[in-house]
Design a protein around this motif. Structure first.
Motif, short mmCIF file in Angstrom:
data_model
loop_
_atom_site.label_atom_id
_atom_site.label_comp_id
_atom_site.label_asym_id
_atom_site.label_seq_id
_atom_site.Cartn_x
_atom_site.Cartn_y
_atom_site.Cartn_z
N LEU A 120 0.83 -1.20 0.00
CA LEU A 120 0.00 0.00 0.00
C LEU A 120 0.86 1.25 0.00
N CYS A 121 1.90 1.26 0.80
CA CYS A 121 2.77 2.43 0.86
C CYS A 121 3.51 2.64 -0.46
N GLN A 122 3.96 1.58 -1.05
CA GLN A 122 4.73 1.71 -2.29
C GLN A 122 3.86 2.13 -3.47
N TYR A 123 2.63 1.63 -3.53
CA TYR A 123 1.79 1.84 -4.71
C TYR A 123 0.53 2.68 -4.44
N HIS A 124 0.47 3.40 -3.33
CA HIS A 124 -0.77 4.09 -2.94
C HIS A 124 -1.31 5.03 -4.01
N ASP A 125 -0.44 5.73 -4.73
CA ASP A 125 -0.94 6.64 -5.78
C ASP A 125 -1.62 5.87 -6.91
N ALA A 126 -1.05 4.77 -7.30
CA ALA A 126 -1.64 3.94 -8.36
C ALA A 126 -2.91 3.27 -7.85
N ILE A 127 -2.90 2.81 -6.62
CA ILE A 127 -4.06 2.12 -6.06
C ILE A 127 -5.28 3.04 -6.02
N ARG A 128 -5.09 4.27 -5.59
CA ARG A 128 -6.24 5.18 -5.44
C ARG A 128 -6.93 5.48 -6.77
N THR A 129 -6.23 5.28 -7.88
CA THR A 129 -6.84 5.52 -9.20
C THR A 129 -7.54 4.28 -9.74
N ASP A 130 -7.31 3.11 -9.13
CA ASP A 130 -7.93 1.86 -9.59
C ASP A 130 -8.08 0.91 -8.41
N ILE A 131 -8.87 1.31 -7.43
CA ILE A 131 -9.01 0.55 -6.20
C ILE A 131 -9.48 -0.88 -6.46
N ASN A 132 -10.51 -1.04 -7.27
CA ASN A 132 -11.06 -2.37 -7.54
C ASN A 132 -10.04 -3.24 -8.28
N GLY A 133 -9.36 -2.66 -9.25
CA GLY A 133 -8.35 -3.41 -10.00
C GLY A 133 -7.23 -3.90 -9.09
N TRP A 134 -6.78 -3.04 -8.19
CA TRP A 134 -5.73 -3.43 -7.26
C TRP A 134 -6.22 -4.47 -6.26
N TYR A 135 -7.46 -4.32 -5.83
CA TYR A 135 -8.02 -5.34 -4.93
C TYR A 135 -7.95 -6.71 -5.62
N ASN A 136 -8.36 -6.75 -6.87
CA ASN A 136 -8.33 -8.02 -7.60
C ASN A 136 -6.91 -8.55 -7.77
N LYS A 137 -5.94 -7.68 -7.99
CA LYS A 137 -4.54 -8.11 -8.12
C LYS A 137 -4.02 -8.67 -6.80
N LEU A 138 -4.41 -8.05 -5.72
CA LEU A 138 -3.84 -8.43 -4.43
C LEU A 138 -4.54 -9.59 -3.74
N PHE A 139 -5.85 -9.70 -3.93
CA PHE A 139 -6.60 -10.68 -3.15
C PHE A 139 -7.26 -11.79 -3.96
N ARG A 140 -7.23 -11.72 -5.25
CA ARG A 140 -7.91 -12.75 -6.05
C ARG A 140 -6.94 -13.72 -6.63
#
Length: 140
Positions: A120-140
């Motif tokens: 989250l700390c490393q990629y927070h700027d990218a995550i905030r622009t695609d929260i759902n996409g990052w959720y899928n990358k991290l937890f699916r």
């Protein structure tokens, strides 16, 4: 190693380790302001990954994704995304066990060493622009 392979390995690790316990964020100077669930799914009303919840909405006052809010600004003393935050959010489980602070502040003692916190700390700027996409990358 490709970025896709890295995300696959991270996803496998997170599913096996982090999903075993529910992790929550608490902010403010006394860590008494609930800021959402760190590893709940996108349908959970308390999830930071639910763009329609108070905690996952980019405009929510309690959201770490709100760039203009106390808990998401890169300048706020309460934000994990401030390099100088004095009171970043604490990560705790459902039993109140402390897992460190979610923060970019390299000088903050008890910074979380959880892999999810580091991502989250490393990629927070990218995550905030695609929260759902990052959720899928991290937890699916």
């Amino acid at each position: 190693m490709s970025l896709k392979k890295i995300f696959t390995l991270i996803s496998i690790t997170l599913c096996c380790i982090v999903q075993a316990q529910t992790l929550h964020l608490y902010g403010g100077s006394n860590q008494d302001q609930y800021l959402g669930c760190l590893n709940c799914d996108t349908f959970d009303k308390n999830s930071i990954w639910n763009a329609y919840s108070d905690y996952g909405n980019a405009f929510g006052s309690k959201s770490i994704w709100n760039t203009h809010g106390n808990y998401g600004s890169s300048y706020s003393t309460y934000s994990p995304w401030s390099n100088y935050a004095s009171y970043p959010p604490a990560i705790v489980d459902q039993d109140g066990n402390f897992f460190g602070y979610l923060t970019l502040n390299a000088y903050k003692s008890e910074r979380s060493e959880l892999e999810l916190a580091q991502i989250l700390c490393q990629y927070h700027d990218a995550i905030r622009t695609d929260i759902n996409g990052w959720y899928n990358k991290l937890f699916r």
